[in-house]
Write a protein that holds these residues in place. Structure first.
Motif, short mmCIF file in Angstrom:
data_model
loop_
_atom_site.label_atom_id
_atom_site.label_comp_id
_atom_site.label_asym_id
_atom_site.label_seq_id
_atom_site.Cartn_x
_atom_site.Cartn_y
_atom_site.Cartn_z
N GLY A 158 57.98 77.10 18.06
CA GLY A 158 58.35 76.13 19.09
C GLY A 158 59.74 75.63 18.84
N ARG A 159 60.15 74.62 19.57
CA ARG A 159 61.52 74.15 19.47
C ARG A 159 61.85 73.60 18.10
NH1 ARG A 159 62.73 70.49 24.63
NH2 ARG A 159 60.49 70.58 24.81
N ASP A 160 60.85 73.06 17.42
CA ASP A 160 61.14 72.49 16.10
C ASP A 160 60.84 73.47 14.98
OD1 ASP A 160 58.41 72.55 16.14
OD2 ASP A 160 58.13 70.54 15.33
N GLY A 161 60.54 74.75 15.35
CA GLY A 161 60.30 75.75 14.32
C GLY A 161 58.93 75.71 13.71
N ASP A 162 57.97 75.03 14.32
CA ASP A 162 56.66 74.89 13.72
C ASP A 162 55.62 75.75 14.39
OD1 ASP A 162 57.50 73.10 11.90
OD2 ASP A 162 57.03 71.33 13.08
N GLY A 163 56.01 76.88 14.96
CA GLY A 163 55.04 77.74 15.63
C GLY A 163 54.00 78.24 14.67
N ALA A 164 52.82 78.58 15.20
CA ALA A 164 51.71 78.98 14.36
C ALA A 164 51.84 80.40 13.87
CB ALA A 164 50.41 78.78 15.12
N GLY A 165 52.75 81.20 14.41
CA GLY A 165 52.96 82.54 13.89
C GLY A 165 52.31 83.60 14.74
N ALA A 166 52.57 84.84 14.35
CA ALA A 166 52.07 85.99 15.11
C ALA A 166 50.56 86.00 15.11
CB ALA A 166 52.61 87.27 14.50
N GLY A 167 50.03 86.42 16.25
CA GLY A 167 48.59 86.58 16.35
C GLY A 167 47.86 85.31 16.66
N HIS B 157 49.46 75.90 11.77
CA HIS B 157 50.68 76.02 10.95
C HIS B 157 50.29 76.61 9.60
CE1 HIS B 157 52.67 73.39 13.92
NE2 HIS B 157 51.56 72.70 13.89
N PRO B 158 49.91 77.89 9.55
CA PRO B 158 49.36 78.46 8.32
C PRO B 158 50.29 78.37 7.11
CG PRO B 158 49.83 80.17 9.97
CD PRO B 158 49.95 78.86 10.67
N GLN B 159 51.60 78.41 7.33
CA GLN B 159 52.51 78.34 6.20
C GLN B 159 52.57 76.94 5.59
OE1 GLN B 159 56.23 79.90 7.65
NE2 GLN B 159 55.62 82.03 7.23
N ARG B 160 52.11 75.95 6.34
CA ARG B 160 52.11 74.57 5.85
C ARG B 160 50.71 74.01 5.69
NH1 ARG B 160 56.63 71.60 9.68
NH2 ARG B 160 58.23 73.22 9.60
N ALA B 161 49.69 74.87 5.78
CA ALA B 161 48.31 74.38 5.83
C ALA B 161 47.96 73.51 4.62
CB ALA B 161 47.35 75.56 5.95
N GLY B 162 48.31 73.99 3.42
CA GLY B 162 47.97 73.23 2.22
C GLY B 162 48.60 71.85 2.22
N PHE B 163 49.86 71.78 2.62
CA PHE B 163 50.56 70.49 2.65
C PHE B 163 49.94 69.55 3.67
CE2 PHE B 163 54.02 67.98 4.65
CZ PHE B 163 54.22 67.08 3.61
N LEU B 164 49.64 70.08 4.87
CA LEU B 164 49.08 69.23 5.93
C LEU B 164 47.69 68.72 5.56
CD1 LEU B 164 50.21 71.31 9.04
CD2 LEU B 164 51.22 69.19 8.19
N ILE B 165 46.86 69.59 4.98
CA ILE B 165 45.54 69.15 4.54
C ILE B 165 45.68 68.14 3.40
CG2 ILE B 165 43.38 69.93 3.47
CD1 ILE B 165 43.77 72.57 5.03
N GLY B 166 46.65 68.39 2.51
CA GLY B 166 46.89 67.42 1.43
C GLY B 166 47.32 66.07 1.95
#
Length: 438
Positions: free
Chosen positions: A23-32, A170-179
């Motif tokens: 998305g515009r802020d670079g937080d897209g969820a990624g391919a698939g 946001h799979p690349q940030r999942a651990g941080f967001l859950i934390g």
């Protein structure tokens, strides 16, 4: 057929989202990633703010509903003439209510959106805390502790589900967001550390007969405010009712040492959170220093998700659970061994920076060793033994404190339980997936 005539104003342009684009802020969820409903727009654009809003649920469930009681135990015990056994039983009652609520929450969320469980549980918890500020009868207060624990389970589990679904966006940030979600407990602890003494001082200036009631009323009002703040952001995450989790194939015996180590964590950590403030007060620590101690403990909780992320990723067996239990045993012993202010503050910082990461370590253990369809069953098993531990811990620590061991004796018991949990968990080995399913 004739040629199509373009509409006035030229051809309409449609935005094209390429696979894997952000998305515009670079937080897209990624391919698939499947198409996202418009309501999820805020969660896509502002994942940190969404996680922070959800974390207010953890702040209510644990920080305000459960752990604030450690600050209120001394004035309530003095005013109402409780023994330490009875004072500890109040947190046992809260843990028992949580246990029942945790058993019912999965069934509830198969029928309701997670947001309904989150916000409904938050409103109920606020109501029960407010009611605690309107009564002095011991049986009624214990009933309120049970009901507050029951409602707080709805919040904590449904909020965790929403945080996990936010992480899936946001799979690349999942651990941080859950934390961030679990770290919200620290917000509640810090707020309670500041609000309870202020409410007690205000009540004393106004000559209130039961000053601790004012603190419960303040905490209930804080719960209402936090519920309002998280209501709209919570709607941005998929809260659809969950299908029944896969149950077949999970073998508790394969996780026997991990489950036993986590049970001992439940027994040990809650004794510290229940009685440490009473011990510091007994040792003569000034009220403002106790406030600073508890506030710093809460701030350490906020930082914990960053501190231990590498440890949880590195170890596939029970090593992380063992290391963290061992650190908690050390933190619990420090105020027993010395009343020196630096050691006491080191104890609070270490304890705050570790104890919720123990919860995360069991989730990591399950994720490392079970196929995804069995995660729910595995986490459910760990939640159950943890709840049993929380029921046992405060009562036994209180009984030891009354029986001649004093508060130091109760905390020595808690530290011993944590040390035993570390030794037991160290024997949990990584499992081969082939041994987990029939």
């Amino acid at each position: 057929m004739g040629r199509a005539v373009p509409r006035r104003g030229g051809r309409r342009r449609h935005p094209v989202r390429r696979p894997g684009s952000a998305g515009r802020d670079g937080d897209g969820a990624g391919a698939g990633t499947p198409p996202v409903k418009p309501a999820a727009g805020f969660a896509l654009r502002r994942p940190r703010l969404t996680a922070l809003a959800l974390s207010l649920g953890a702040a209510i469930s644990l920080g305000l509903s459960r752990f604030s009681y450690g600050l209120l135990l001394p004035p309530m015990r003095d005013d109402l003439g409780w023994s330490y056994l009875l004072a500890g039983a109040m947190n046992t009652a809260n843990a028992a209510g949580y246990f029942v609520g945790a058993l019912l929450t999965p069934m509830l969320m198969r029928r309701l959106r997670a947001q309904h469980a989150l916000l409904g549980g938050a409103l109920l918890t606020a109501a029960f805390l407010l009611l605690s500020g309107m009564m002095t009868d011991t049986a009624a207060l214990m009933t309120q502790r049970v009901l507050a624990g029951f409602a707080s389970a709805f919040i904590f589990i449904s909020g965790g589900l929403l945080a996990a679904r936010l992480g899936a966006l946001h799979p690349q940030r999942a651990g941080f967001l859950i934390g961030l979600y679990y770290g919200g407990t620290g917000i509640g602890i810090t707020l309670a550390a500041l609000a309870v003494p202020a409410a007690l001082e205000t009540a004393a200036r106004h000559g209130a007969t039961h000053g601790w009631q004012w603190a419960w009323l303040a905490l209930g009002a804080a719960c209402l405010a936090m519920t309002a703040l998280m209501a709209l952001p919570a709607q941005a995450v998929d809260g659809a009712a969950s299908a029944a989790a896969a149950r077949g194939g999970f073998r508790p015996r394969s996780f026997a040492f991990g489950l036993a180590g986590y049970f001992m964590f439940g027994v040990g950590y809650i004794g510290y959170m229940t009685f440490v403030v009473a011990l510091l007060r007994e040792q003569g620590m000034a009220a403002r220093a106790i406030t600073a101690f508890y506030a710093l403990l809460g701030l350490a909780v906020l930082a914990s998700s960053r501190i231990w992320a590498g440890l949880l990723d590195r170890y596939k067996g029970g090593q992380a659970l063992a290391i963290l239990n061992g650190l908690l045993a050390l933190a619990t012993l420090l105020p027993v061994l010395t009343a020196a202010t630096p050691a006491v503050f080191a104890s609070g910082l270490l304890f705050g920076a570790v104890f919720l990461s123990v919860v995360a370590s069991t989730t990591a253990l399950v994720r490392h060793n079970l196929p995804a369809p069995l995660w729910s069953a595995g986490i459910g098993a760990f939640t159950t033994v943890f709840a049993f531990g929380q029921i046992v811990g405060p009562t036994v620590a209180g009984w030891i404190s009354d029986a001649g061991g004093g508060l130091r004796g109760g905390l020595v018991f808690s530290a011993a339980a944590l040390a035993a949990g570390a030794l037991i968990a160290s024997r949990q080995r990584p499992l081969q997936e082939a041994t987990l399913v029939d």
